[in-house]
Write an enzyme that holds these catalytic residues in place. Structure first.
Site, PDB file in Angstrom:
ATOM      1  CG  ASP A  94      -0.151  -0.275   2.522  1.00  0.00           C
ATOM      2  OD1 ASP A  94       1.078  -0.039   2.562  1.00  0.00           O
ATOM      3  OD2 ASP A  94      -0.782  -0.734   3.495  1.00  0.00           O
ATOM      4  CD  GLU A 116       0.830  -6.829   2.929  1.00  0.00           C
ATOM      5  OE1 GLU A 116       1.765  -7.513   3.370  1.00  0.00           O
ATOM      6  OE2 GLU A 116       0.787  -5.583   3.045  1.00  0.00           O
ATOM      7  CD  GLU A 130       0.538   4.335   4.655  1.00  0.00           C
ATOM      8  OE1 GLU A 130       1.739   4.662   4.621  1.00  0.00           O
ATOM      9  OE2 GLU A 130      -0.337   4.987   5.285  1.00  0.00           O
ATOM     10  CG  HIS A 200       7.710   3.879  10.689  1.00  0.00           C
ATOM     11  ND1 HIS A 200       7.546   2.668  11.314  1.00  0.00           N
ATOM     12  CD2 HIS A 200       7.201   3.738   9.448  1.00  0.00           C
ATOM     13  CE1 HIS A 200       6.976   1.817  10.476  1.00  0.00           C
ATOM     14  NE2 HIS A 200       6.743   2.439   9.343  1.00  0.00           N
ATOM     15  NE  ARG A 202       2.779  10.457   4.980  1.00  0.00           N
ATOM     16  CZ  ARG A 202       3.677  11.160   4.286  1.00  0.00           C
ATOM     17  NH1 ARG A 202       3.719  12.468   4.422  1.00  0.00           N
ATOM     18  NH2 ARG A 202       4.506  10.570   3.459  1.00  0.00           N
ATOM     19  CG  HIS A 233      11.681   5.172   9.996  1.00  0.00           C
ATOM     20  ND1 HIS A 233      11.804   6.020   8.920  1.00  0.00           N
ATOM     21  CD2 HIS A 233      10.983   4.099   9.549  1.00  0.00           C
ATOM     22  CE1 HIS A 233      11.203   5.487   7.869  1.00  0.00           C
ATOM     23  NE2 HIS A 233      10.694   4.330   8.218  1.00  0.00           N
TER      24      HIS A 233
END
Length: 377
Positions: A94, A116, A130, A200, A202, A233
């Protein structure tokens, strides 16, 4: 059958990890495989993923603040420089790179396969962007490779039932292959409890990450027999935020970004993981390490249903409360280390490759032969 080429479009470390087994399985089926790297993660080699001698090309697209604009730029660069169209384009997950590959497939008139497929949080903001990307990719795909029955049911609800194949998650293939190479766990010399933390996503930037850092500081102060490792990250702004919040805190270590192998070692050797990572949600149950999900929603609820994962959000009070309860309750630890395999059995890649090979062979046999030009009269 080498005239059938499948292009795998990707750009992030998780995509590379999950697509490596698929690339190998496609090659074993006799298909030509080309790896198309967008450039989304500049440090892609850090993942430690090997693709062998497969054909590779890089689009060199530089990321910006707008993931949708990035996806369109990747698609345009790929479509404009694709001298010979592939028989199929395959994307995973995604990401903006996956969405870019899907857009390019539409522009080029090439069938799209989505590995997926069908994951849904049913909340566009969690995770963003996503959730929008995966829905859009599934609308464009000709083949949907769902990792679980729940993902397949989501796709069926959206009208894609005829193109869905439940294969398991190729990330489990990669995980099991890597686990076979790891050294045995080291014997513990003390009673220190080890926590591993990653964050990490967003939607967790800013205040949510600050709440998490404050919770970690509180836990480190309250529990002396504890060690908290924060795996940073590669994004420098996130790493800097962690350093500013927790640098120099007793019983807290800030670790540089790790390879996939080193991360699996850290996960396996921890007593508890706190993470907002989708990939780590999939991997933790197979490692036998409990994981608390630092999100408000998850598109991978299967591990919650088996009791191996727990969704706790990312508010300071909830994190402190849930971790303290876990540390003080041995029964809770045992309940979260069952041997269930919620995301597949580790044989997704050969299933995916076999389905693609059959489809491309069928398409070739269904194409009427070209007639020879008329001979001289």
């Amino acid at each position: 059958m080498h005239h059938h080429r499948v292009d795998l479009v990707f750009g992030t470390r998780p995509e590379a990890i999950k697509l490596a087994p698929v690339a190998a399985a496609l090659h074993a089926e006799g298909l030509a495989v080309r790896l198309v790297e967008t450039g989304q993660h500049a440090d892609l080699p850090r993942a430690g993923v090997g693709f062998g001698a497969l054909d590779r090309r890089s689009l060199g697209c530089v990321t910006g603040d707008d993931p949708f604009a990035y996806a369109r730029a990747c698609a345009a660069t790929y479509a404009q420089t694709c001298a010979a169209r592939p028989a199929m384009i395959l994307v995973q997950g995604d990401t903006a790179s996956a969405y870019g590959g899907a857009l390019a497939a539409g522009w080029l008139g090439v069938p799209l396969a989505h590995v997926e497929a069908g994951l849904r949080s049913h909340d566009r903001a969690n995770p963003w962007p996503e959730e929008d990307f995966r829905r859009a990719i599934d609308r464009m795909a000709a083949l949907h490779f769902a990792p679980t029955e729940l993902a397949a049911a989501n796709l069926a609800d959206e009208g894609h039932a005829r193109s869905v194949h439940v294969t398991g998650n190729s990330g489990v293939d990669a995980l099991k292959a890597m686990l076979a190479t790891l050294p045995p766990p080291q014997r513990r010399e003390d009673a220190t409890r080890r926590l591993l933390v990653t964050c990490h996503r967003r939607e967790n930037w800013g205040r949510p990450l600050g709440d998490l850092a404050a919770a970690i500081g509180t836990l480190a102060a309250r529990h002396r027999a504890i060690r908290i490792d924060v795996a940073l990250h590669p994004n420098p702004s996130i790493a800097q935020a962690w350093a500013a919040a927790l640098g120099g805190t007793a019983r807290v270590r800030l670790l540089e970004a790790m390879s996939h192998r080193d991360m699996l070692l850290a996960m396996r050797d921890s007593d508890l993981i706190l993470s907002d990572s989708g990939g780590m949600q999939e991997e933790a149950p197979y490692l036998g390490t409990p994981l608390f999900i630092l999100r408000r929603r998850t598109e991978r609820p299967e591990g919650i249903d088996t009791g191996q994962l727990k969704l706790i959000g990312i508010e300071r009070e909830a994190i402190v409360r849930e971790v303290t309860r876990f540390l003080d309750n041995a029964d809770a630890t045992a309940a979260m280390t069952s041997a269930a395999e919620p995301y597949g059995d580790g044989r997704a890649a050969p299933r995916i490759a076999a389905i693609i090979a059959r489809r491309l062979r069928a398409a070739t046999s269904a194409t009427p032969p070209r007639q020879a030009p008329p001979g001289p009269s």
